[in-house]
Design a protein around this motif. Structure first.
Motif, PDB file in Angstrom:
ATOM      1  N   SER A  36      41.630  40.515  41.855  1.00 66.15           N
ATOM      2  CA  SER A  36      41.837  40.138  40.458  1.00 66.15           C
ATOM      3  C   SER A  36      40.509  39.949  39.746  1.00 66.15           C
ATOM      4  N   HIS A  37      39.555  39.336  40.449  1.00 68.07           N
ATOM      5  CA  HIS A  37      38.218  39.124  39.870  1.00 68.07           C
ATOM      6  C   HIS A  37      37.534  40.466  39.602  1.00 68.07           C
ATOM      7  N   THR A  39      39.017  43.361  39.157  1.00 66.55           N
ATOM      8  CA  THR A  39      39.722  44.043  38.073  1.00 66.55           C
ATOM      9  C   THR A  39      39.303  43.494  36.713  1.00 66.55           C
ATOM     10  N   GLU A  40      39.211  42.181  36.626  1.00 67.38           N
ATOM     11  CA  GLU A  40      38.806  41.557  35.357  1.00 67.38           C
ATOM     12  C   GLU A  40      37.383  41.948  34.985  1.00 67.38           C
ATOM     13  N   HIS A  41      36.538  42.027  35.978  1.00 67.59           N
ATOM     14  CA  HIS A  41      35.148  42.424  35.738  1.00 67.59           C
ATOM     15  C   HIS A  41      35.089  43.860  35.199  1.00 67.59           C
ATOM     16  N   ARG A  43      37.542  45.465  33.669  1.00 68.07           N
ATOM     17  CA  ARG A  43      38.132  45.471  32.327  1.00 68.07           C
ATOM     18  C   ARG A  43      37.109  45.078  31.272  1.00 68.07           C
ATOM     19  N   LYS A  44      36.364  44.009  31.548  1.00 67.44           N
ATOM     20  CA  LYS A  44      35.366  43.541  30.582  1.00 67.44           C
ATOM     21  C   LYS A  44      34.280  44.591  30.343  1.00 67.44           C
ATOM     22  N   VAL A  67      42.024  51.039  36.103  1.00 65.60           N
ATOM     23  CA  VAL A  67      41.864  50.062  35.025  1.00 65.60           C
ATOM     24  C   VAL A  67      41.667  50.767  33.683  1.00 65.60           C
TER      25      VAL A  67
END
Length: 341
Positions: A36-37, A39-41, A43-44, A67
């Motif tokens: 999750s971390h 993926t979020e990275h 995405r940003k 992503v």
């Protein structure tokens, strides 16, 4: 003593199994949080790339590509015009449509459907979406048709209907959504569909329902269709009922003609529409239909008169007290039902 040892051994095994399962859950949680971390990275990092409008970017792979695909679909919902064109150009450079193209060949129908709906955004892949109209799964075929209908270069509506095999295997309520989308873009194609004798009734029914659901928007088109007989009394009657659902008083002249139509199904539908639109000036015509040879026409005319308020009720009372047997009986029964309700 042996029983106690056995019980102790079983308890130890259960404890060890529980500890092992707990360890697995902890490890799975750690990996899930890490994923999750990551993926979020990603995405940003990719959001400004996709919104930057610069198509001179390198292709991405693996997690970044997945992503980028999700982000493209999310952002496409909130962009229009040149902003969306630039977004899709960047997504193309990143490899998003190629990834979707592969998913469109998945063995899983849901994956194919999602991929096809997304591919319709990209101009260079409309042929892939059109090919999906031949998919073995009816939901994928319909999804492809819905996606294509949103495009300005969509195939002819009649062709979509034939590809979907409407009337043979396709009976989804989403057909109405398809017809609504096409009607917004090209109302003339819906008119042509309704007059094409080679197309199935199911498609025409969906088209009429879609036009009716739009309210006032397509009431003039429905009135035009109602004024020009299709040769199918059932369909024509449905068009009159659809006119009533729109509530548009501008179709009064067409409905008046329908009240005098030689086919009882159309007379009944026109009477129903008269009541729905509250065309009080046609109260006397409805009164005349209370003595119609077909009970359905008499019933619909009586219902319509009751919806017209006092002008309609007055016609009903006169009919009930009159010497015409059919009209008197119909009016008496309906007035009694209204009084009892």
């Amino acid at each position: 003593m042996t029983a106690l040892v056995t019980l102790w051994s079983a308890s130890l095994v259960l404890c060890l199994a529980g500890a092992f399962m707990l360890s697995l859950l902890i490890v799975a949680r750690i990996f899930a949080e890490r994923a999750s971390h990551n993926t979020e990275h990603v995405r940003k990092r990719l959001v400004p790339v996709l919104l930057g409008g610069d198509a001179n970017v390198d292709r991405v792979f693996g997690l970044e590509l997945r992503v980028a695909t999700r982000l493209t679909l999310e952002l496409a919902e909130f962009t229009r015009g040149t902003d969306q064109v630039e977004l899709l150009a960047v997504a193309d450079a990143l490899g998003v449509p190629g990834f979707l193209h592969k998913r469109s060949r998945s063995r899983t129908a849901q994956k194919r459907l999602t991929a096809i709906e997304a591919l319709a955004l990209f101009d260079n892949y409309t042929d892939v979406v059109e090919y999906a109209l031949n998919d073995t799964n009816p939901h994928v075929r319909l999804g492809a048709a819905l996606a294509l209908s949103a495009r300005s270069d969509a195939p002819d509506l009649s062709e979509l209907v034939r590809k979907l095999r409407i009337g043979e295997v396709e009976n989804s309520l989403l057909l109405v959504s398809l017809m609504s989308d096409v009607a917004e873009r090209d109302p003339s194609s819906v008119r042509a569909l309704l007059t094409d004798a080679s197309l199935p009734a199911a498609a025409k029914v969906a088209a009429v329902d879609a036009l009716a659901d739009s309210g006032y928007t397509h009431a003039p088109l429905l009135a035009e269709i109602a004024a020009n007989p299709s040769g199918d009394p059932e369909l024509q009657a449905r068009v009159f009922r659809a006119l009533g659902r729109t509530g548009h008083p501008g179709s009064a002249h067409v409905i008046e003609a329908g009240l005098a139509n030689k086919d009882w199904r159309i007379r009944a539908a026109a009477a129903e529409a008269t009541g729905q639109i509250a065309l009080r000036r046609f109260a006397d015509q409805l009164g005349g239909l209370l003595s119609d040879d077909h009970w359905s026409v008499r019933f619909r005319a009586g219902e319509a008169l009751l919806r017209l308020g006092e002008p309609g009720a007055a016609v009903m009372r006169r009919a009930a007290a009159g010497s015409e047997a059919l009209a008197s009986r119909a009016a008496t029964i309906l007035l009694a039902e209204k009084a009892a309700s």
